[in-house]
Scaffold this active site. Structure first.
Site, PDB file in Angstrom:
ATOM      1  N   ARG A   1      -4.504  36.476  -2.412  1.00 39.46           N
ATOM      2  CA  ARG A   1      -5.231  37.746  -2.305  1.00 39.46           C
ATOM      3  C   ARG A   1      -4.773  38.737  -3.388  1.00 39.46           C
ATOM      4  NH1 ARG A   1      -5.286  39.702   3.649  1.00 39.46           N
ATOM      5  NH2 ARG A   1      -6.912  41.022   2.714  1.00 39.46           N
TER       6      ARG A   1
ATOM      7  N   TYR B   1      -9.785  37.308   8.264  1.00 39.81           N
ATOM      8  CA  TYR B   1      -8.823  37.158   9.370  1.00 39.81           C
ATOM      9  C   TYR B   1      -9.332  36.290  10.521  1.00 39.81           C
ATOM     10  CZ  TYR B   1      -6.439  40.858   6.855  1.00 39.81           C
ATOM     11  OH  TYR B   1      -5.799  41.581   5.868  1.00 39.81           O
TER      12      TYR B   1
ATOM     13  N   ARG C   1     -12.302  43.017  12.600  1.00 43.27           N
ATOM     14  CA  ARG C   1     -11.723  43.396  11.305  1.00 43.27           C
ATOM     15  C   ARG C   1     -11.886  42.271  10.277  1.00 43.27           C
ATOM     16  NH1 ARG C   1      -5.306  43.587   9.791  1.00 43.27           N
ATOM     17  NH2 ARG C   1      -5.606  44.532   7.749  1.00 43.27           N
TER      18      ARG C   1
ATOM     19  N   HIS D   1       4.383  44.489   3.044  1.00 46.37           N
ATOM     20  CA  HIS D   1       4.454  44.789   1.620  1.00 46.37           C
ATOM     21  C   HIS D   1       5.183  46.100   1.317  1.00 46.37           C
ATOM     22  CE1 HIS D   1       1.552  41.618   1.896  1.00 46.37           C
ATOM     23  NE2 HIS D   1       0.725  42.382   2.588  1.00 46.37           N
TER      24      HIS D   1
ATOM     25  N   GLU E   1       8.185  34.796   9.869  1.00 44.74           N
ATOM     26  CA  GLU E   1       7.117  35.680   9.387  1.00 44.74           C
ATOM     27  C   GLU E   1       5.804  34.907   9.363  1.00 44.74           C
ATOM     28  OE1 GLU E   1       7.909  37.064   5.418  1.00 44.74           O
ATOM     29  OE2 GLU E   1       5.915  37.954   5.203  1.00 44.74           O
TER      30      GLU E   1
ATOM     31  N   ASN F   1       4.137  39.182  12.638  1.00 50.69           N
ATOM     32  CA  ASN F   1       3.139  39.416  11.595  1.00 50.69           C
ATOM     33  C   ASN F   1       3.237  40.905  11.278  1.00 50.69           C
ATOM     34  OD1 ASN F   1       1.032  39.843   9.896  1.00 50.69           O
ATOM     35  ND2 ASN F   1      -0.488  38.723  11.126  1.00 50.69           N
TER      36      ASN F   1
ATOM     37  N   ASP G   1      15.216  45.883   6.999  1.00 51.36           N
ATOM     38  CA  ASP G   1      16.612  46.181   7.345  1.00 51.36           C
ATOM     39  C   ASP G   1      16.901  45.925   8.820  1.00 51.36           C
ATOM     40  OD1 ASP G   1      17.136  46.861   4.740  1.00 51.36           O
ATOM     41  OD2 ASP G   1      17.355  49.013   5.099  1.00 51.36           O
TER      42      ASP G   1
ATOM     43  N   ALA H   1       0.306  45.096   7.176  1.00 55.01           N
ATOM     44  CA  ALA H   1       0.473  45.856   5.927  1.00 55.01           C
ATOM     45  C   ALA H   1       1.941  46.224   5.661  1.00 55.01           C
ATOM     46  CB  ALA H   1      -0.381  47.111   5.970  1.00 55.01           C
TER      47      ALA H   1
ATOM     48  N   ARG I   1      -0.344  42.172  -2.318  1.00 47.51           N
ATOM     49  CA  ARG I   1       0.021  41.397  -1.115  1.00 47.51           C
ATOM     50  C   ARG I   1       0.949  40.230  -1.445  1.00 47.51           C
ATOM     51  NH1 ARG I   1      -3.618  43.393   2.842  1.00 47.51           N
ATOM     52  NH2 ARG I   1      -5.540  44.079   1.851  1.00 47.51           N
TER      53      ARG I   1
ATOM     54  N   PRO J   1       0.355  46.649  12.256  1.00 46.17           N
ATOM     55  CA  PRO J   1      -0.785  47.562  12.266  1.00 46.17           C
ATOM     56  C   PRO J   1      -2.131  46.895  12.004  1.00 46.17           C
ATOM     57  CG  PRO J   1       0.580  47.905  10.318  1.00 46.17           C
ATOM     58  CD  PRO J   1       1.347  47.004  11.234  1.00 46.17           C
ATOM     59  N   ASN J   2      -3.115  47.390  12.711  1.00 41.39           N
ATOM     60  CA  ASN J   2      -4.527  46.994  12.589  1.00 41.39           C
ATOM     61  C   ASN J   2      -4.829  45.615  13.177  1.00 41.39           C
ATOM     62  OD1 ASN J   2      -5.391  49.408  11.231  1.00 41.39           O
ATOM     63  ND2 ASN J   2      -4.315  48.646   9.423  1.00 41.39           N
TER      64      ASN J   2
ATOM     65  N   HIS K   1       1.377  35.063   8.737  1.00 37.48           N
ATOM     66  CA  HIS K   1       0.180  35.767   8.264  1.00 37.48           C
ATOM     67  C   HIS K   1      -1.034  34.904   8.524  1.00 37.48           C
ATOM     68  CE1 HIS K   1       2.579  38.790   6.296  1.00 37.48           C
ATOM     69  NE2 HIS K   1       3.358  37.811   5.857  1.00 37.48           N
ATOM     70  N   LEU K   2      -2.091  35.528   8.998  1.00 42.08           N
ATOM     71  CA  LEU K   2      -3.351  34.808   9.209  1.00 42.08           C
ATOM     72  C   LEU K   2      -3.917  34.332   7.871  1.00 42.08           C
ATOM     73  CD1 LEU K   2      -4.676  37.463  11.688  1.00 42.08           C
ATOM     74  CD2 LEU K   2      -4.406  35.057  12.303  1.00 42.08           C
ATOM     75  N   SER K   3      -3.963  35.245   6.904  1.00 40.13           N
ATOM     76  CA  SER K   3      -4.511  34.913   5.582  1.00 40.13           C
ATOM     77  C   SER K   3      -3.384  34.409   4.676  1.00 40.13           C
ATOM     78  CB  SER K   3      -5.170  36.152   4.973  1.00 40.13           C
ATOM     79  OG  SER K   3      -4.209  37.173   4.740  1.00 40.13           O
TER      80      SER K   3
HETATM   81  C1  DQA Z   1      -1.835  40.001   7.151  1.00 40.82           C
HETATM   82  C2  DQA Z   1      -1.873  40.136   5.623  1.00 40.82           C
HETATM   83  C3  DQA Z   1      -1.517  41.538   5.189  1.00 40.82           C
HETATM   84  O1  DQA Z   1      -1.574  41.655   3.761  1.00 40.82           O
HETATM   85  C4  DQA Z   1      -2.488  42.540   5.774  1.00 40.82           C
HETATM   86  O2  DQA Z   1      -2.125  43.862   5.438  1.00 40.82           O
HETATM   87  C5  DQA Z   1      -2.658  42.389   7.250  1.00 40.82           C
HETATM   88  C6  DQA Z   1      -2.685  41.052   7.838  1.00 40.82           C
HETATM   89  C7  DQA Z   1      -2.321  38.625   7.628  1.00 40.82           C
HETATM   90  O3  DQA Z   1      -2.080  38.298   8.791  1.00 40.82           O
HETATM   91  O4  DQA Z   1      -2.986  37.897   6.878  1.00 40.82           O
HETATM   92  O5  DQA Z   1      -2.875  43.365   7.954  1.00 40.82           O
HETATM   93  O6  DQA Z   1      -0.480  40.130   7.562  1.00 40.82           O
END
Ligand code: DQA
Length: 146
Positions: A107, A23, A18, A80, A98, A74, A87, A77, A111, A10-11, A100-102
């Site tokens: 953080r 990011y 964003r 978490h 897995e 990725n 599952d 959100a 997270r 999401p997002n 993650h950009l950040s």
């Molecule tokens: C994220 C880190 C997550 O905590 C956050 O909710 C995201 C992006 C990342 O790519 O850094 O939406 O997965």
């Protein structure tokens, strides 16, 4: 040719606009173009972005029938919160990376815990766009069984 499923949660469709200080400036299209370029010659890529947990669960659940050899996700959100995505990964026998950009460990406290980490082969966190590239390279190895 092996097949890798890339899932953006999401997002992530809002990347570029964003919170660029967290990011980065790259849009999702730019990330996908980069991954497509890295993948070409090695593997076939199938890319999905969804803001809906169930869509992501469905895509993971049918990955074996779809001939997917490895997954890069990725979960954004849902990292978490999502027992359902965790599952689904545990249910299918498809190695999952897995990304993650950040750096989620630098953080907010909420997270720091990933529901996904314990069912992923490994995690790449904190390298921006490069997290995806590194994650994809790991997935190529896993898909090829090397
Ligand atoms: C994220 C880190 C997550 O905590 C956050 O909710 C995201 C992006 C990342 O790519 O850094 O939406 O997965």
């Amino acid at each position: 040719m092996k097949k890798i499923l890339v899932i953006h949660g999401p997002n992530l469709n809002l990347l570029g606009q964003r919170e660029p200080s967290i990011y980065g400036a790259a849009t999702l299209d730019e990330i996908n173009q980069k991954l497509t370029k890295v993948a070409q010659d090695f593997v076939e890529l199938v890319i999905l972005q969804s803001n809906h947990e169930g869509d992501i669960v469905d895509a993971i659940g049918k990955a074996p029938q779809d001939g997917v050899d490895a997954i890069v996700i990725n979960p954004a959100a849902y990292t978490h919160t999502s027992v359902a995505i965790r599952d689904a990964i545990a249910a299918v026998n498809v190695p999952t990376v897995e990304v993650h950009l950040s750096n989620i460990y630098k953080r907010e406290d909420f997270r720091h815990h990933s529901m996904i980490a314990s069912v992923a082969v490994g995690q790449v966190s904190g390298f921006g766009l490069q997290s995806y590239v590194l994650g994809l390279m790991a997935a190529v190895d896993l898909a090829q069984g090397t």
